[in-house]
Design a protein around this motif. Structure first.
Motif, mmCIF file in Angstrom:
data_model
loop_
_atom_site.group_PDB
_atom_site.id
_atom_site.type_symbol
_atom_site.label_atom_id
_atom_site.label_comp_id
_atom_site.label_asym_id
_atom_site.label_seq_id
_atom_site.Cartn_x
_atom_site.Cartn_y
_atom_site.Cartn_z
ATOM 1 N N ASP A 1 0.851 -1.180 0.000
ATOM 2 C CA ASP A 1 0.000 0.000 0.000
ATOM 3 C C ASP A 1 0.893 1.238 0.000
ATOM 4 O OD1 ASP A 1 -2.282 1.574 0.114
ATOM 5 O OD2 ASP A 1 -2.711 1.167 2.217
ATOM 6 N N PHE A 2 0.323 2.369 -0.326
ATOM 7 C CA PHE A 2 1.025 3.647 -0.205
ATOM 8 C C PHE A 2 0.196 4.506 0.723
ATOM 9 C CE2 PHE A 2 2.318 7.937 -1.301
ATOM 10 C CZ PHE A 2 3.698 7.806 -1.331
ATOM 11 N N VAL A 3 0.789 4.893 1.847
ATOM 12 C CA VAL A 3 0.054 5.642 2.857
ATOM 13 C C VAL A 3 0.646 7.039 3.036
ATOM 14 C CG1 VAL A 3 -0.716 3.609 4.134
ATOM 15 C CG2 VAL A 3 1.445 4.642 4.715
ATOM 16 N N VAL A 4 -0.221 7.969 3.337
ATOM 17 C CA VAL A 4 0.187 9.331 3.648
ATOM 18 C C VAL A 4 -0.427 9.656 5.002
ATOM 19 C CG1 VAL A 4 0.064 11.752 2.952
ATOM 20 C CG2 VAL A 4 0.214 9.969 1.205
ATOM 21 N N SER A 5 0.430 9.942 5.974
ATOM 22 C CA SER A 5 -0.051 10.269 7.313
ATOM 23 C C SER A 5 0.825 11.371 7.902
ATOM 24 C CB SER A 5 -0.035 9.036 8.219
ATOM 25 O OG SER A 5 1.290 8.652 8.502
ATOM 26 N N LEU A 6 0.468 11.843 9.082
ATOM 27 C CA LEU A 6 1.274 12.872 9.743
ATOM 28 C C LEU A 6 2.655 12.344 10.119
ATOM 29 C CD1 LEU A 6 -1.390 14.513 12.079
ATOM 30 C CD2 LEU A 6 -0.391 15.464 9.990
ATOM 31 N N GLU A 7 2.714 11.055 10.495
ATOM 32 C CA GLU A 7 3.980 10.472 10.942
ATOM 33 C C GLU A 7 4.921 10.140 9.787
ATOM 34 O OE1 GLU A 7 1.042 8.520 11.908
ATOM 35 O OE2 GLU A 7 0.732 9.897 13.558
ATOM 36 N N GLN A 8 4.357 9.619 8.701
ATOM 37 C CA GLN A 8 5.207 9.213 7.581
ATOM 38 C C GLN A 8 4.377 9.038 6.317
ATOM 39 O OE1 GLN A 8 7.011 5.452 8.495
ATOM 40 N NE2 GLN A 8 5.138 4.305 8.245
ATOM 41 N N SER A 9 5.051 9.079 5.201
ATOM 42 C CA SER A 9 4.432 8.792 3.918
ATOM 43 C C SER A 9 5.323 7.793 3.199
ATOM 44 C CB SER A 9 4.313 10.054 3.073
ATOM 45 O OG SER A 9 3.452 10.973 3.683
ATOM 46 N N GLY A 10 4.706 6.859 2.510
ATOM 47 C CA GLY A 10 5.495 5.891 1.758
ATOM 48 C C GLY A 10 4.781 4.564 1.632
ATOM 49 N N PHE A 11 5.508 3.609 1.124
ATOM 50 C CA PHE A 11 4.957 2.280 0.910
ATOM 51 C C PHE A 11 4.935 1.505 2.221
ATOM 52 C CE2 PHE A 11 6.423 3.470 -3.304
ATOM 53 C CZ PHE A 11 5.341 3.092 -4.088
ATOM 54 N N SER A 12 3.875 0.742 2.408
ATOM 55 C CA SER A 12 3.774 -0.145 3.574
ATOM 56 C C SER A 12 3.480 -1.549 3.066
ATOM 57 C CB SER A 12 2.690 0.328 4.545
ATOM 58 O OG SER A 12 1.413 0.195 3.965
#
Length: 140
Positions: free
Chosen positions: A112-123
């Motif tokens: 998945d590709f996530v964008v959050s306050l802590e981090q953005s990137g592939f998970s």
């Protein structure tokens, strides 16, 4: 190994064997295609990376290497072509290249590709991982 046995069978059986071998290889590739999945967000991120790349890219290579804080780490990068023994997984129009050594570690994985306050990137949601580190980039 399976492909070698199928091709040997095809050479021994003639034209009808070749048709059967082609069918069996296609089924094997379809089964391997279920090895790794990309979510819509991950596919969009890969498409964007390919479109923005200064070098021509045909797809993305995902592999597993020894290292990281949990024993294995995920490696990703755009590539212009598959290597000789790669498994090519088609996720819609995005090609994912996986080397044979990494495939057992990645079977059933969803990227998945996530964008959050802590981090953005592939998970990675990997059913083969007994544990993973807090950064989500390595596993055991």
């Amino acid at each position: 190994m399976v492909a070698q046995h199928i091709l040997f069978f095809a050479m021994q059986a003639g034209a009808s064997g070749t048709i059967l071998a082609t069918f069996l290889l296609r089924k094997r590739i379809e089964a391997e295609g279920k090895m790794i999945q990309l979510t819509n967000a991950a596919r969009d991120a890969v498409r964007s990376a390919i479109a923005g790349s200064s070098n021509p890219a045909e797809g993305i290579r995902i592999m597993v290497e020894a290292g990281g804080c949990s024993g294995f780490k995920y490696m990703m990068g755009l590539v212009s072509a598959p290597e000789k023994d790669d498994i090519v997984v088609l996720c819609d129009d995005v090609k994912v290249f996986v080397d044979r050594e990494s495939s057992p570690h990645l079977e059933g994985t969803t990227v998945d590709f996530v964008v959050s306050l802590e981090q953005s990137g592939f998970s990675f949601d990997n059913p083969n991982a007994a544990s993973k580190c807090s950064c989500g980039k390595s596993f055991n």
